[in-house]
Design a protein around this motif. Structure first.
Motif, short mmCIF file in Angstrom:
data_model
loop_
_atom_site.label_atom_id
_atom_site.label_comp_id
_atom_site.label_asym_id
_atom_site.label_seq_id
_atom_site.Cartn_x
_atom_site.Cartn_y
_atom_site.Cartn_z
N ARG A 4 -6.68 5.13 2.19
CA ARG A 4 -5.50 4.46 1.50
C ARG A 4 -5.96 3.04 1.18
O ARG A 4 -6.69 2.47 1.93
CB ARG A 4 -4.27 4.44 2.52
CG ARG A 4 -3.67 5.80 2.45
CD ARG A 4 -2.33 5.45 3.12
NE ARG A 4 -1.97 6.58 4.11
CZ ARG A 4 -1.16 6.51 4.98
NH1 ARG A 4 -0.46 5.53 5.25
NH2 ARG A 4 -0.88 7.70 5.93
N PRO A 5 -5.61 2.17 0.38
CA PRO A 5 -5.89 0.87 0.12
C PRO A 5 -5.20 0.02 1.26
O PRO A 5 -4.08 0.57 1.91
CB PRO A 5 -5.33 0.40 -1.33
CG PRO A 5 -4.04 1.42 -1.61
CD PRO A 5 -4.68 2.78 -0.86
N ALA A 6 -5.79 -0.99 1.45
CA ALA A 6 -5.05 -1.86 2.31
C ALA A 6 -3.65 -2.37 2.01
O ALA A 6 -2.93 -2.89 3.05
CB ALA A 6 -6.20 -3.21 2.76
N SER A 7 -3.54 -2.54 0.90
CA SER A 7 -2.12 -3.02 0.46
C SER A 7 -1.02 -2.27 1.07
O SER A 7 0.14 -2.80 1.12
CB SER A 7 -2.00 -3.00 -1.24
OG SER A 7 -2.18 -1.69 -1.37
N THR A 12 5.86 -5.64 0.09
CA THR A 12 5.78 -5.77 -1.46
C THR A 12 6.35 -7.50 -1.65
O THR A 12 6.91 -8.04 -0.70
CB THR A 12 6.75 -5.20 -2.14
OG1 THR A 12 7.99 -5.26 -1.59
CG2 THR A 12 6.27 -3.39 -1.81
N PRO A 13 6.17 -7.93 -2.85
CA PRO A 13 6.40 -9.18 -2.96
C PRO A 13 7.96 -9.34 -3.13
O PRO A 13 8.64 -10.33 -2.57
CB PRO A 13 5.89 -9.57 -4.54
CG PRO A 13 4.58 -8.73 -4.84
CD PRO A 13 5.05 -7.49 -3.92
N LYS A 18 12.64 -11.76 0.36
CA LYS A 18 13.78 -11.67 1.25
C LYS A 18 13.48 -11.98 2.68
O LYS A 18 14.55 -12.66 3.11
CB LYS A 18 13.89 -9.95 1.22
CG LYS A 18 15.21 -9.49 2.04
CD LYS A 18 15.34 -8.09 2.12
CE LYS A 18 16.44 -7.67 2.97
NZ LYS A 18 16.87 -6.21 2.94
N LEU A 19 12.38 -11.88 3.12
CA LEU A 19 11.93 -12.31 4.51
C LEU A 19 12.08 -13.92 4.45
O LEU A 19 12.55 -14.66 5.48
CB LEU A 19 10.66 -11.94 4.95
CG LEU A 19 10.62 -10.23 5.25
CD1 LEU A 19 9.10 -9.89 5.87
CD2 LEU A 19 11.37 -9.91 6.34
#
Length: 131
Positions: A4-7, A12-13, A18-19
């Protein structure tokens, strides 16, 4: 192994926005100034802590009858041996007026394994422990 990619671990943006919005709306915790006096409740709790009663040096000079701990522990810095004795047993064996430092040294010397024949090096080196 999963390729899996590290992303996949990163938000997500949209989640990051939101955070960030939630963090802006929340008030920051109030921090006291470095030179501000500490509240009285803090000092009361510090002084009521049983560890504040005596320093290690004061504890070593106390008579056995004055010590409130249930178990007394002494260890050797040379052979790393630890000896424990209940306070009631120590009072019964050595008397209430005996000083803890002297009793601890006798307890270690009675079972010492490090004998070299030289007075300066013989015996155990006590390290007073607090349980």
């Amino acid at each position: 192994m999963i390729d899996r990619p590290a992303s996949w671990r990163m938000p997500t943006p949209k989640q990051m926005e939101k955070l960030a919005a939630q963090a802006v709306g929340r008030p920051a915790p109030r921090a006291a100034a470095p030179d501000a006096p500490l509240p009285a409740e803090y000092w009361e709790s510090v002084l009521k802590d049983p560890r504040a009663e005596a320093t290690g040096a004061q504890m070593r000079q106390r008579h056995l009858s004055e010590i409130q701990r249930h178990v007394l522990r002494i260890s050797c810095r040379r052979c790393e041996r630890t000896v424990e004795i209940q306070t009631a047993d120590a009072v019964r064996l050595y008397g209430g007026n005996a000083i803890w430092k002297d009793v601890a040294q006798r307890l270690l010397d009675n079972t010492c394994q490090q004998r070299t024949g030289r007075h300066e090096e013989d015996g155990c080196w006590p390290a007073f422990e607090t349980p």
